[in-house]
Design a protein around this motif. Structure first.
Motif, PDB file in Angstrom:
ATOM      1  N   UNK A  35       9.361  28.691  -2.135  1.00 36.03           N
ATOM      2  CA  UNK A  35       9.801  28.718  -0.734  1.00 36.03           C
ATOM      3  C   UNK A  35       8.681  29.207   0.180  1.00 36.03           C
ATOM      4  N   UNK A  36       7.602  29.726  -0.419  1.00 30.97           N
ATOM      5  CA  UNK A  36       6.459  30.202   0.363  1.00 30.97           C
ATOM      6  C   UNK A  36       5.190  29.532  -0.151  1.00 30.97           C
ATOM      7  N   UNK A  37       4.222  29.403   0.722  1.00 30.60           N
ATOM      8  CA  UNK A  37       2.930  28.887   0.314  1.00 30.60           C
ATOM      9  C   UNK A  37       1.985  30.070   0.181  1.00 30.60           C
ATOM     10  N   UNK A  38       1.571  30.337  -1.036  1.00 32.00           N
ATOM     11  CA  UNK A  38       0.658  31.440  -1.294  1.00 32.00           C
ATOM     12  C   UNK A  38      -0.782  30.927  -1.232  1.00 32.00           C
ATOM     13  N   UNK A  39      -1.731  31.786  -0.842  1.00 28.25           N
ATOM     14  CA  UNK A  39      -3.118  31.339  -0.779  1.00 28.25           C
ATOM     15  C   UNK A  39      -3.665  30.934  -2.149  1.00 28.25           C
ATOM     16  N   UNK A  40      -3.154  31.571  -3.196  1.00 28.39           N
ATOM     17  CA  UNK A  40      -3.557  31.240  -4.554  1.00 28.39           C
ATOM     18  C   UNK A  40      -2.348  31.396  -5.466  1.00 28.39           C
ATOM     19  N   UNK A  41      -2.178  30.501  -6.390  1.00 28.40           N
ATOM     20  CA  UNK A  41      -1.038  30.526  -7.293  1.00 28.40           C
ATOM     21  C   UNK A  41      -1.230  31.615  -8.349  1.00 28.40           C
ATOM     22  N   UNK A  42      -0.366  32.646  -8.396  1.00 20.86           N
ATOM     23  CA  UNK A  42      -0.515  33.719  -9.379  1.00 20.86           C
ATOM     24  C   UNK A  42      -0.495  33.216 -10.826  1.00 20.86           C
ATOM     25  N   UNK A  43       0.262  32.195 -11.090  1.00 15.71           N
ATOM     26  CA  UNK A  43       0.322  31.640 -12.447  1.00 15.71           C
ATOM     27  C   UNK A  43      -1.045  31.139 -12.883  1.00 15.71           C
ATOM     28  N   UNK A  44      -1.763  30.493 -11.983  1.00 13.15           N
ATOM     29  CA  UNK A  44      -3.077  29.967 -12.328  1.00 13.15           C
ATOM     30  C   UNK A  44      -4.093  31.085 -12.556  1.00 13.15           C
ATOM     31  N   UNK A  45      -3.947  32.183 -11.834  1.00 13.92           N
ATOM     32  CA  UNK A  45      -4.854  33.316 -12.004  1.00 13.92           C
ATOM     33  C   UNK A  45      -4.724  33.939 -13.391  1.00 13.92           C
ATOM     34  N   UNK A  46      -3.508  33.990 -13.925  1.00 14.93           N
ATOM     35  CA  UNK A  46      -3.238  34.667 -15.190  1.00 14.93           C
ATOM     36  C   UNK A  46      -2.784  33.726 -16.296  1.00 14.93           C
ATOM     37  N   UNK A  47      -3.019  32.439 -16.136  1.00  8.99           N
ATOM     38  CA  UNK A  47      -2.526  31.430 -17.073  1.00  8.99           C
ATOM     39  C   UNK A  47      -2.934  31.713 -18.526  1.00  8.99           C
ATOM     40  N   UNK A  48      -4.200  32.010 -18.769  1.00 12.03           N
ATOM     41  CA  UNK A  48      -4.662  32.241 -20.152  1.00 12.03           C
ATOM     42  C   UNK A  48      -3.961  33.445 -20.763  1.00 12.03           C
ATOM     43  N   UNK A  49      -3.797  34.513 -20.003  1.00  9.57           N
ATOM     44  CA  UNK A  49      -3.107  35.696 -20.506  1.00  9.57           C
ATOM     45  C   UNK A  49      -1.641  35.436 -20.777  1.00  9.57           C
ATOM     46  N   UNK A  50      -1.016  34.648 -19.930  1.00 11.09           N
ATOM     47  CA  UNK A  50       0.404  34.316 -20.104  1.00 11.09           C
ATOM     48  C   UNK A  50       0.595  33.482 -21.371  1.00 11.09           C
ATOM     49  N   UNK A  51      -0.241  32.471 -21.564  1.00  8.80           N
ATOM     50  CA  UNK A  51      -0.112  31.611 -22.744  1.00  8.80           C
ATOM     51  C   UNK A  51      -0.526  32.335 -24.014  1.00  8.80           C
ATOM     52  N   UNK A  52      -1.260  33.447 -23.908  1.00  5.75           N
ATOM     53  CA  UNK A  52      -1.671  34.209 -25.086  1.00  5.75           C
ATOM     54  C   UNK A  52      -0.520  35.030 -25.670  1.00  5.75           C
ATOM     55  N   UNK A  53       0.537  35.277 -24.888  1.00  3.98           N
ATOM     56  CA  UNK A  53       1.680  36.060 -25.369  1.00  3.98           C
ATOM     57  C   UNK A  53       2.471  35.215 -26.368  1.00  3.98           C
ATOM     58  N   UNK A  54       2.628  35.748 -27.565  1.00  7.00           N
ATOM     59  CA  UNK A  54       3.348  35.004 -28.610  1.00  7.00           C
ATOM     60  C   UNK A  54       4.717  35.632 -28.925  1.00  7.00           C
TER      61      UNK A  54
END
Length: 58
Positions: A35-54
């Motif tokens: 619903x908001x446009x952020x200057x940078x997508x937080x998911x993209x900033x932390x994508x590698x760390x998020x996908x590293x969680x098993x």
């Protein structure tokens, strides 16, 4: 539950919380709602760390 039901539920949750919501199939993003446009997508900033969680997150 049909795919469009899941998208509707996620979009509604995003509308109520203001948090960007995504649906992934594997590592491919198939749905995104915000619903908001952020200057940078937080998911993209932390994508590698998020996908590293098993561990189970539920």
């Amino acid at each position: 539950m049909k795919d469009y039901d899941l998208e509707y539920i996620c979009a509604t949750m995003g509308d109520l919380s203001g948090v960007p919501v995504r649906i992934f199939e594997g590592e491919e993003q198939v749905f995104y709602h915000t619903v908001v446009t952020l200057p940078r997508d937080p998911m993209q900033l932390y994508r590698n760390g998020i996908w590293a969680v098993k561990a189970h997150l539920g």
